[in-house]
Design an enzyme around this catalytic site. Structure first.
Site, PDB file in Angstrom:
ATOM      1  N   GLY A   1      -0.256   4.953  -0.995  1.00 14.51           N
ATOM      2  CA  GLY A   1      -1.314   5.627  -0.236  1.00 14.51           C
ATOM      3  C   GLY A   1      -0.795   6.804   0.581  1.00 14.51           C
ATOM      4  CD  GLN A   2      -3.493  10.639   4.711  1.00 15.57           C
ATOM      5  OE1 GLN A   2      -4.241   9.739   5.091  1.00 15.57           O
ATOM      6  NE2 GLN A   2      -3.538  11.855   5.209  1.00 15.57           N
ATOM      7  CG  LEU A   3       0.996   5.417   7.004  1.00 16.95           C
ATOM      8  CD1 LEU A   3       1.619   6.543   7.820  1.00 16.95           C
ATOM      9  CD2 LEU A   3       0.181   4.506   7.939  1.00 16.95           C
TER      10      LEU A   3
ATOM     11  CE1 TYR B   1      -9.733   1.067   7.919  1.00 10.23           C
ATOM     12  CE2 TYR B   1     -10.559   2.588   9.574  1.00 10.23           C
ATOM     13  CZ  TYR B   1      -9.514   2.095   8.820  1.00 10.23           C
ATOM     14  OH  TYR B   1      -8.263   2.633   8.974  1.00 10.23           O
TER      15      TYR B   1
ATOM     16  N   GLY C   1       0.827  -1.210   0.000  1.00 10.87           N
ATOM     17  CA  GLY C   1       0.000   0.000   0.000  1.00 10.87           C
ATOM     18  C   GLY C   1       0.858   1.256   0.000  1.00 10.87           C
TER      19      GLY C   1
ATOM     20  CE  LYS D   1      -7.435  -0.817   9.799  1.00 16.80           C
ATOM     21  NZ  LYS D   1      -6.130  -1.243   9.277  1.00 16.80           N
TER      22      LYS D   1
ATOM     23  CG  ASP E   1      -0.250   0.801  -4.114  1.00 14.81           C
ATOM     24  OD1 ASP E   1      -0.335   1.305  -2.979  1.00 14.81           O
ATOM     25  OD2 ASP E   1      -1.224   0.722  -4.901  1.00 14.81           O
ATOM     26  CB  ILE E   2      -2.992  -3.196  -5.856  1.00 14.81           C
ATOM     27  CG1 ILE E   2      -3.607  -4.183  -6.836  1.00 14.81           C
ATOM     28  CG2 ILE E   2      -3.847  -1.937  -5.716  1.00 14.81           C
ATOM     29  CD1 ILE E   2      -4.793  -4.919  -6.307  1.00 14.81           C
ATOM     30  NE  ARG E   3      -3.194   3.151  -6.049  1.00 13.78           N
ATOM     31  CZ  ARG E   3      -3.356   4.170  -5.225  1.00 13.78           C
ATOM     32  NH1 ARG E   3      -3.545   5.385  -5.691  1.00 13.78           N
ATOM     33  NH2 ARG E   3      -3.329   4.001  -3.910  1.00 13.78           N
TER      34      ARG E   3
HETATM   35  N1  SER Z   1      -8.708   7.916   8.953  1.00 15.67           N
HETATM   36  C1  SER Z   1      -9.427   6.686   9.004  1.00 15.67           C
HETATM   37  C2  SER Z   1     -10.780   6.823   8.405  1.00 15.67           C
HETATM   38  O1  SER Z   1     -11.340   7.895   8.508  1.00 15.67           O
HETATM   39  C3  SER Z   1      -9.574   6.218  10.423  1.00 15.67           C
HETATM   40  O2  SER Z   1      -8.567   5.331  10.690  1.00 15.67           O
HETATM   41  O3  SER Z   1     -11.284   5.875   7.887  1.00 15.67           O
END
Ligand code: SER
Length: 323
Positions: free
Chosen positions: A11-13, A140, A8, A144, A34-36
């Protein structure tokens, strides 16, 4: 950690973690995947396309790179997950179990981000203790919580040195976030600069827990480098930095963009997700067990976001002027 594979990574992180780790451990030590297709996102030499749902490809890539650590960031975030819960379950759970299985076979250390979303309406809101009720109401959040448990299982039964953090919303300018409930706190900055106006998808008084990206990156590095013996909550450390509402963020932005206007058009889905999460995490265990400290408060974060976005705009302008 000597040879680190990131999933990933576009992504942002992932984008910012990859650059920080390249600077710290050397570019040859990091494989960003990444998958992209890397042609779409990679500016660095060591990048590859990898679908973590493909167990054989994951195993081969870890072995081929001789990775001793996998930072597993590929996941679907909260709002996107509600649009397609089955796809979110598949990626967030099957991707994770593949990573843990390969790590068990290859002897890798693993980092997995958890989230404030691992809590739900039954959790004390301010603050949410480290160890408390976890009954999230989003897909989500369900992935988690299950992910935290899966990491504990692979550690306890198979000896995988898996570690994780429960992140609050992450704010950054390098790469946009993708489909989270906290994304407003990123979108608002570009809107302030480009339009002088932002329509927020959450109510003005929605207080949420947030963190600036440099703190989040430092937390990952510090947790992964911490001596294992001191870690009790190894896969689910609460960490926090700042709490604010959209109205308070707008006020802080006005110090840099006078006349900035905000209005509110709450999206029922994202508002209900935000309302189900705690306003603040109690991170005293992270502070005691591995010395976690945040550096950025709201005013410093806002100032640094504008510094970064203005520099980005100036670079883009210089690039197009040079063409
Ligand atoms: N930033 C994330 C979300 O909003 C929370 O972990 O899904």
């Amino acid at each position: 950690m000597k040879r680190i594979l990131i999933t990933g990574a576009a992504g942002q992180l992932g984008t910012e973690l990859a650059s920080t780790l390249q600077a710290r451990y050397g570019p040859a030590a990091i494989l960003a995947t990444d998958i992209r297709d890397p042609a779409e996102w990679a500016t660095r030499s060591q990048a590859a396309r990898l679908d973590c749902l493909d167990l054989d490809a994951l195993r081969d890539t870890v072995a081929g790179f001789r990775a001793d650590a996998v930072l597993h960031l590929a996941a679907v975030l909260s709002a996107t997950a509600e649009a397609n819960p089955l796809a979110a379950w598949k990626l967030n759970m099957n991707g994770l179990v593949n990573v843990l299985q390969v790590a068990a076979e290859a002897g890798c250390r693993v980092f997995v981000p958890s989230s404030i979303a691992a809590f739900g309406p039954g959790t004390p809101r301010d603050p949410a203790p480290q160890s408390t009720v976890q009954r999230p109401t989003t897909m989500y959040g369900v992935t988690k919580v299950a992910g935290e448990l899966l990491c504990d299982y692979y550690h306890d039964r198979l000896g995988v040195d898996a570690r994780g953090l429960r992140f609050p919303g992450l704010i950054s300018y390098a790469t946009p976030p993708g489909g989270g409930t906290t994304d407003y706190a990123v979108e608002i900055f570009r809107a302030a600069l480009c339009e002088g106006h932002y329509t927020c998808f959450l109510r003005a008084d929605t207080r949420m827990d947030m963190m600036y990206m440099p703190d989040a990156i430092r937390a990952v590095v510090e947790l992964m480098e911490a001596p294992p013996d001191g870690l009790t909550y190894r896969n689910a450390f609460n960490i926090t930095a700042m709490q604010f509402t959209p109205a308070e963020l707008a006020e802080a932005i006005r110090a840099h963009v006078p006349g900035f206007e905000i209005d509110y058009d709450p999206d029922p889905l994202r508002q209900s997700i935000a309302d189900s999460w705690p306003a603040r995490l109690d991170d005293s265990e992270a502070r005691e067990q591995w010395g976690w400290r945040h550096h950025y408060e709201l005013p410093d974060m806002v100032a640094d976001m504008f510094r970064g976005l203005n520099a980005q705009t100036a670079r883009a302008g210089a690039g197009s002027a040079g063409r």
